[in-house]
Design an enzyme around this catalytic site. Structure first.
Site, PDB file in Angstrom:
ATOM      1  N   LYS A  52       6.492 -32.120  -1.657  1.00 56.99           N
ATOM      2  CA  LYS A  52       6.963 -33.284  -0.907  1.00 56.99           C
ATOM      3  C   LYS A  52       7.665 -34.277  -1.825  1.00 56.99           C
ATOM      4  CE  LYS A  52       4.152 -34.437   2.368  1.00 56.99           C
ATOM      5  NZ  LYS A  52       2.787 -34.884   2.685  1.00 56.99           N
ATOM      6  N   ARG A 125       0.828 -40.468   0.431  1.00 58.64           N
ATOM      7  CA  ARG A 125       0.952 -39.106   0.960  1.00 58.64           C
ATOM      8  C   ARG A 125       0.593 -38.060  -0.084  1.00 58.64           C
ATOM      9  NH1 ARG A 125       6.966 -38.920   3.282  1.00 58.64           N
ATOM     10  NH2 ARG A 125       6.045 -37.261   4.553  1.00 58.64           N
ATOM     11  N   GLY A 134      -1.301 -29.987   6.625  1.00 56.90           N
ATOM     12  CA  GLY A 134      -2.451 -30.596   7.280  1.00 56.90           C
ATOM     13  C   GLY A 134      -3.769 -30.479   6.520  1.00 56.90           C
ATOM     14  N   MET A 136      -4.496 -31.748   3.480  1.00 57.84           N
ATOM     15  CA  MET A 136      -4.882 -32.926   2.705  1.00 57.84           C
ATOM     16  C   MET A 136      -4.555 -34.181   3.508  1.00 57.84           C
ATOM     17  SD  MET A 136      -4.071 -31.806  -1.168  1.00 57.84           S
ATOM     18  CE  MET A 136      -2.399 -31.345  -0.836  1.00 57.84           C
ATOM     19  N   ARG A 392      11.476 -29.503   3.703  1.00 58.19           N
ATOM     20  CA  ARG A 392      10.963 -28.363   2.940  1.00 58.19           C
ATOM     21  C   ARG A 392      11.477 -27.090   3.595  1.00 58.19           C
ATOM     22  NH1 ARG A 392       5.021 -29.510   5.096  1.00 58.19           N
ATOM     23  NH2 ARG A 392       5.478 -29.207   7.276  1.00 58.19           N
ATOM     24  N   HIS A 510     -11.245   5.777   9.556  1.00 52.84           N
ATOM     25  CA  HIS A 510     -10.408   6.786  10.195  1.00 52.84           C
ATOM     26  C   HIS A 510      -9.469   6.167  11.215  1.00 52.84           C
ATOM     27  CE1 HIS A 510      -9.628   9.825  13.361  1.00 52.84           C
ATOM     28  NE2 HIS A 510      -9.329  10.551  12.304  1.00 52.84           N
ATOM     29  N   ARG A 619       2.103  17.760   6.623  1.00 50.97           N
ATOM     30  CA  ARG A 619       0.805  18.432   6.693  1.00 50.97           C
ATOM     31  C   ARG A 619       0.824  19.364   7.883  1.00 50.97           C
ATOM     32  NH1 ARG A 619      -0.614  12.966   6.985  1.00 50.97           N
ATOM     33  NH2 ARG A 619      -1.540  12.089   5.118  1.00 50.97           N
ATOM     34  N   ARG A 678       2.986  20.758   2.380  1.00 58.42           N
ATOM     35  CA  ARG A 678       1.748  20.980   1.638  1.00 58.42           C
ATOM     36  C   ARG A 678       1.036  22.193   2.179  1.00 58.42           C
ATOM     37  NH1 ARG A 678      -2.783  16.421   1.619  1.00 58.42           N
ATOM     38  NH2 ARG A 678      -3.067  17.169   3.742  1.00 58.42           N
ATOM     39  N   GLU A 806      -3.596  14.787  -7.748  1.00 57.02           N
ATOM     40  CA  GLU A 806      -4.601  13.933  -7.095  1.00 57.02           C
ATOM     41  C   GLU A 806      -5.949  14.018  -7.774  1.00 57.02           C
ATOM     42  OE1 GLU A 806      -5.017  15.266  -3.020  1.00 57.02           O
ATOM     43  OE2 GLU A 806      -4.332  17.255  -3.586  1.00 57.02           O
ATOM     44  N   SER A 825       3.887  15.239  -6.828  1.00 60.91           N
ATOM     45  CA  SER A 825       3.730  14.175  -5.855  1.00 60.91           C
ATOM     46  C   SER A 825       2.325  13.615  -6.037  1.00 60.91           C
ATOM     47  CB  SER A 825       3.921  14.717  -4.445  1.00 60.91           C
ATOM     48  OG  SER A 825       3.644  13.695  -3.512  1.00 60.91           O
ATOM     49  N   GLY A 827      -0.837  12.151  -5.115  1.00 62.15           N
ATOM     50  CA  GLY A 827      -1.615  11.917  -3.900  1.00 62.15           C
ATOM     51  C   GLY A 827      -2.578  10.791  -4.204  1.00 62.15           C
ATOM     52  N   THR A 828      -2.121   9.580  -3.967  1.00 63.41           N
ATOM     53  CA  THR A 828      -2.871   8.432  -4.490  1.00 63.41           C
ATOM     54  C   THR A 828      -4.156   8.130  -3.729  1.00 63.41           C
ATOM     55  OG1 THR A 828      -1.323   7.056  -3.269  1.00 63.41           O
ATOM     56  CG2 THR A 828      -0.968   7.284  -5.625  1.00 63.41           C
ATOM     57  N   ASN A 829      -4.297   8.652  -2.517  1.00 61.38           N
ATOM     58  CA  ASN A 829      -5.573   8.447  -1.822  1.00 61.38           C
ATOM     59  C   ASN A 829      -6.700   9.127  -2.590  1.00 61.38           C
ATOM     60  OD1 ASN A 829      -4.157   7.151   0.154  1.00 61.38           O
ATOM     61  ND2 ASN A 829      -4.247   8.834   1.626  1.00 61.38           N
ATOM     62  N   ASP A 830      -6.512  10.421  -2.820  1.00 60.69           N
ATOM     63  CA  ASP A 830      -7.556  11.157  -3.529  1.00 60.69           C
ATOM     64  C   ASP A 830      -7.625  10.765  -4.999  1.00 60.69           C
ATOM     65  OD1 ASP A 830      -9.095  12.739  -1.819  1.00 60.69           O
ATOM     66  OD2 ASP A 830      -7.402  14.083  -1.473  1.00 60.69           O
ATOM     67  N   CYS A 892       2.799  10.230  -2.362  1.00 60.71           N
ATOM     68  CA  CYS A 892       2.517  10.256  -0.942  1.00 60.71           C
ATOM     69  C   CYS A 892       1.145   9.633  -0.760  1.00 60.71           C
ATOM     70  CB  CYS A 892       2.566  11.669  -0.392  1.00 60.71           C
ATOM     71  SG  CYS A 892       1.457  12.804  -1.234  1.00 60.71           S
ATOM     72  N   TYR A 912      10.907   8.902  -5.693  1.00 60.86           N
ATOM     73  CA  TYR A 912      10.765   8.454  -4.310  1.00 60.86           C
ATOM     74  C   TYR A 912       9.325   8.055  -3.996  1.00 60.86           C
ATOM     75  CZ  TYR A 912       8.589  12.948  -3.366  1.00 60.86           C
ATOM     76  OH  TYR A 912       7.741  14.017  -3.392  1.00 60.86           O
TER      77      TYR A 912
END
Ligand code: ADP
Ligand code: MG
Ligand code: MG
Length: 938
Positions: A52, A125, A134, A136, A392, A510, A619, A678, A806, A825, A827-830, A892, A912
């Site tokens: 401000k 202010r 809002g 402060m 702002r 899930h 898949r 896969r 993975e 590739s 497999g970042t989940n596993d 992936c 990618y």
């Protein structure tokens, strides 16, 4: 000694070097003046002056602006830091600096603070680096007392106005300074503001007035007296008569409000550091409450809801600041365009004060051109003169963000880079999904709240089982599936539902994963409701009772559940020119590719429509779930419980044509874009039936006894299936399973090529940990390749052979893996699951605590853990490319659609990312932002 503070412009903030030596501290500049066409500070000094204060300085002092801003000064955030480090005391020099600045304001205004003849009144202010709307406090009309009010009346000739200001000051001061800042907890939670407000209402009620503005001078005078007496009685202290006491009391209260409950909570959510502190701006008052030639309002230079380039705002005649937002009176529209259902009949500012409207219109244009972004502005008109009180960068929703960025680029206000950086990737979600009608939603109270797992809005009739969902949907009903939890068996019903609501499970449950993948509205972990399956009903904590068939509306973006059927607003992406415009820029700038994950040919088509440049994970398992899965699933089961190779081959032969068709359709849709297929991944027992009927059917088909079948099924049981007989391990123990799939892929490709189509499969082996597995499977691929080429009389079928990385060991052995694989590739989940040792399906029990206690910054399944799992990915990529410099590397898994993760993948030079279809636009935008933020790829 200004040079203690070294402003570096152009970074949007100020880098400061604060020398803490005693002598240096004495000379520090703590107060920055603005007004009279000049200012000590400017817009780039937000860190020091707060948003401000910095913008007031910019508006007042920048040669291109020099707008009518009431003069004032800003006390820096350094003072806030000092205040909290030194038991709420100020630096010694502050008082003198404030006094000097105040004198300058007096001079500018031709009034004096505490002058009984012609008194200056000020506001105090708050203002942090980033706006905390809002959160402060602000105190207006400071400087009024029994003496100075006479001067105000004399100068303004308006006693009514003077007493109106006085009663406001007492109320605000008692509330903000005397109660809140002093940490007084009001009795029965009824604060002093409420007590005083009730007194005001009582008078209005007694006189039959509708508005505050109806009150007469005498009534206000009496109220002031009453207010003062009440303050003394309730708070045990008198309202201070001394204007300086009022001023310093208010300054202290604003600093204190930085550590107020609301502000602390807000900072937690918005991740604003406690150390930043707030600045305090003291500013000469101007009055919007001096009768009907005065007004106050707020406005946006463009419509923040749609992004349309139209001036949009609201104002109130004869009112002061907070009245507009407080909703005491319905604010009127500034122009025709700003009218809504409630304000339609009210006169616009353009009509009531055409000249002033014109001035305001010019100023807002100028401001927008100056800041090159949509501005949110506050203004006040005092007796026909316009003043600017704040500006702002305005907040906006996703749809507006895209439109504004695109329009401003077209208007040549900003370049492509700025346009792309203006949109938060997640804001795109709003463009992709229908949402609840915001107007109706605003007016409706939710019955329950859960976790926002799948965005967008949806409505439908409640069903409590997947089977019912399918049945009802077949009759053309729109349904919402309400369950405690979902499992893979529910997938069909989930798919057929408009939305999913579960009472258990977290953001990675899930239901959440599946819904997000589909871009389906979903709320999980909604503990506010309790399901009674026996009566097919649920009860919400607020008492609402819902039974099967009742209508429900969900806001999956916010996690809110509403009773009844709410209107939906649909958004057609193809018709959104702004989106198309921006995405064209995005594709020109981004370096890393974006592919989609797909389970079906339909997913592939959706991903392609959203701009995917291939499929990063196809898949084939999906063909065993849901619609049309009966036959392939049966064949798969047959294969699973086969004992001999011959039995198995028989089943596989039948299954072959299903796999081939799925692969062929998908390759065909993708028109030569790479498709990573896969090989079968899940542990086989997942597919085995457990109900008697299905088992019996299977035993009959196979011509074996139930007992034998049961024994075979039992033999498949594993204690730890996630780490069990799955992925490449299946292919090693049953080479014919690999063979069947590889043949399906290569034949499908070959046939498409012969038909003049393009097709490019990438065969991906999952769950590998040693290069020997890859060598083992490659032998099968090579053999089948030759056979298919011979069979189809084709010389060459283009394809790549690669693996999913993975398992941490695979990343560590990347150099060896890459001697066999053409691509990796991740497999970042596993990989996350196995690196942390966190079971993806069971983190609900402890992850929330980890996040609360800040043991972990983020859920590692939502955004890549860059310092741990990310290191493995980086190491794996580097080592892999050491063996094979042109090794193709991608990712992936859920992370591929997370903006921060995409940026990480860009930085380490991946080829990618791949994510579910609905995340593709988000990933594309994030990829372009990454290319702008980190232009050099190592
Ligand atoms: P917030 O950060 O909560 O918006 P502000 O400091 O902007 O708080 O103050 C709220 C309102 O008070 C402003 O919108 C403005 O209308 C009014 N106000 C603040 N200072 C002045 C002033 N010097 N003269 C007139 N009105 C003021
Ligand atoms: Mg404000
Ligand atoms: Mg896996």
């Amino acid at each position: 000694m200004k040079n203690l503070i070294l402003p570096k412009t152009g970074t949007g903030g100020t880098e400061r070097v604060t020398h803490l030596k005693e002598d240096a501290k004495k000379a520090a500049k703590y107060v920055y003046y603005f007004g009279g066409g000049k200012a000590d500070g400017n817009e780039s000094m937000k860190n020091l002056l707060g948003g401000k204060g910095a913008n007031l300085a910019e508006m007042a002092g920048h040669p291109n602006l020099r707008l009518p801003v009431p003069p004032g000064f800003t006390i820096t955030t350094d003072v806030c830091t000092y205040y909290y480090k030194n038991k709420k005391k100020y630096p010694a020099i502050l008082k003198a600096q404030v006094q000097k600045a105040l004198s300058a304001v007096e001079k500018d205004m031709g009034k004096r603070f505490d002058d009984p003849n012609n008194p200056l009144l000020v506001s105090v202010r708050s203002g942090a680096r980033r706006s905390m709307p809002g959160m402060m406090e602000t105190v207006l009309d400071i400087g009024l007392n029994e003496k100075t009010i006479k001067g105000v009346i004399k100068q303004s000739g308006d006693a009514r106005f003077a007493y109106d200001a006085y009663r406001r000051l007492i109320m605000m001061y008692a509330d903000v300074v005397m109660e809140k800042a002093d940490g007084i907890v009001p009795k029965g939670n009824k604060g002093i503001r409420k007590v005083l407000d009730e007194k005001l209402e009582k008078v209005k009620h007694k006189q039959g007035y509708k508005f505050d503005t109806d009150l007469t001078v005498n009534e206000l005078k009496t109220l002031v007296k009453d207010f003062k007496a009440t303050v003394l009685k309730v708070l045990g202290k008198p309202f201070p008569e001394n204007p300086y006491e009022q001023l310093w009391g208010s300054i202290g209260a604003v600093f204190s409000s930085w550590r107020g409950k609301r502000a602390i909570e807000y900072r937690l959510i918005e991740k604003i550091p406690d150390e930043w502190g707030t600045a305090v701006s003291v500013q000469a008052m101007v009055f919007g409450n001096m009768g009907n030639t005065s007004a106050t309002g707020v406005a946006f230079t463009r419509n923040p809801g749609t992004g349309e380039n139209k001036f949009y705002g609201e104002y109130l005649l004869n009112a002061q600041g907070e009245d507009v937002v407080a909703g005491i009176r319905t604010p009127a529209p500034v122009n025709e365009y700003s009218k809504n259902a409630q304000s339609r009949h009210l006169p616009t500012l353009e009509e009531t004060m055409p000249d002033l409207y014109k001035q305001l219109f010019e100023i807002q244009k100028k401001l927008e051109r100056h800041y090159k972004d949509m501005q949110d502005i506050e203004f006040t008109i005092e007796k026909g003169k316009l003043y600017m009180l704040q500006c702002r960068v305005g907040k906006r929703n996703g749809i507006a963000a895209v439109k504004m960025a695109s329009d401003m680029y077209d208007e040549k206000m900003i370049d492509a880079k700025k346009a792309i950086m203006r949109i938060a990737p997640n804001q795109l979600v709003e463009l992709l999904l229908p949402m609840l009608d915001p107007e109706i939603q605003k007016a409706t109270k939710p019955i329950a709240k859960g976790l926002p797992a799948g965005p967008g809005g949806a409505k439908g009739r409640v069903v409590f089982s997947s089977i019912d969902a399918v049945k009802w949907a077949a009759k053309g009903e729109k349904v919402i599936l309400v369950r405690e939890e979902t499992s893979p068996e529910d997938v069909d019903g989930m798919y057929k539902s408009q939305a999913i609501l579960t009472t258990k499970g977290g953001m990675t449950s899930h239901a959440a994963l599946v819904a997000r993948g589909w871009g389906k509205c979903c709320i999980v972990g909604c503990a506010d409701i309790e399901i009674h399956s026996d009566t097919k009903s649920f009860k919400a904590n607020d008492g609402t009772f819902i039974k099967e068939g009742d209508w429900l509306s969900l806001d999956g973006t916010k996690g809110l559940v509403y009773k009844g059927s709410m209107g939906l607003v649909d958004i057609d992406l193809d018709k959104n020119e702004s989106y198309t415009n921006i995405m064209k820029l995005v594709d020109k700038i981004k370096i890393i590719g974006v592919r989609t994950n797909a389970e079906t040919p339909a997913d592939a088509a959706q991903g392609l429509k959203f701009g995917a440049e291939g499929i990063g994970l196809f898949r084939t398992e999906h063909m065993f779930y849901g619609e049309g899965s009966d036959q392939p699933l049966f064949l798969l089961r047959k294969m699973i419980v086969s004992k001999t190779e011959d039995e198995r081959k028989l089943a596989l032969n039948e299954l072959f044509r299903y796999v081939k068709k799925d692969v062929k359709d998908t390759l065909n849709i993708m028109k030569g874009y790479p498709v990573t297929i896969r090989l079968l991944d899940p542990p086989l027992h997942e597919f085995v039936p457990h109900d008697k009927e299905k088992l019996l059917q299977l035993s009959q088909e196979l011509g074996i006894s139930m007992n034998l079948l049961k024994r075979r099924v039992l033999a498949l049981h594993e204690n730890n299936p996630m780490l069990g007989h799955r992925g490449v391990r299946l292919g090693v123990s049953y080479p014919e399973v690999t063979e069947m799939q590889v043949r399906a892929i290569l034949e499908a490709t070959g046939e498409l090529l012969l038909a003049g189509q393009k097709a490019f499969p990438e065969i991906m082996v999952p769950v590998t940990c040693t290069e020997n597995e890859l060598i083992h499977q490659k032998k099968i691929v090579d053999r089948v390749y030759k056979e298919v080429c011979d069979e189809l009389k084709i010389k060459k079928i283009p394809y790549l052979y690669g693996t999913m990385i993975e398992i941490p060991r695979a990343a560590l052995r990347a150099e060896k893996m890459a001697t066999v694989a053409d691509f990796f590739s991740f497999g970042t989940n596993d990989l996350t699951q196995m690196s942390f040792g966190f079971s993806r399906d069971d983190i609900g029990g402890f992850l929330p605590i980890y996040l609360d206690e800040k043991l972990l910054e983020d859920d590692p399944f939502m955004t890549i853990d860059q310092e741990g799992v990310g290191e493995l990915i980086k190491f794996g990529t580097e080592r892999g490319r050491k063996a094979k410099p042109h090794l193709k590397v991608g990712i992936c898994g859920e992370h591929g659609g997370d903006a921060e993760s995409v940026k990480f993948c860009h930085r380490i030079g991946m080829n990618y990312v791949s994510c579910s279809p609905f995340r593709v636009p988000i990933a594309r935008l994030a990829a372009a932002q990454a290319a702008l933020e980190y232009p050099i790829i190592t």
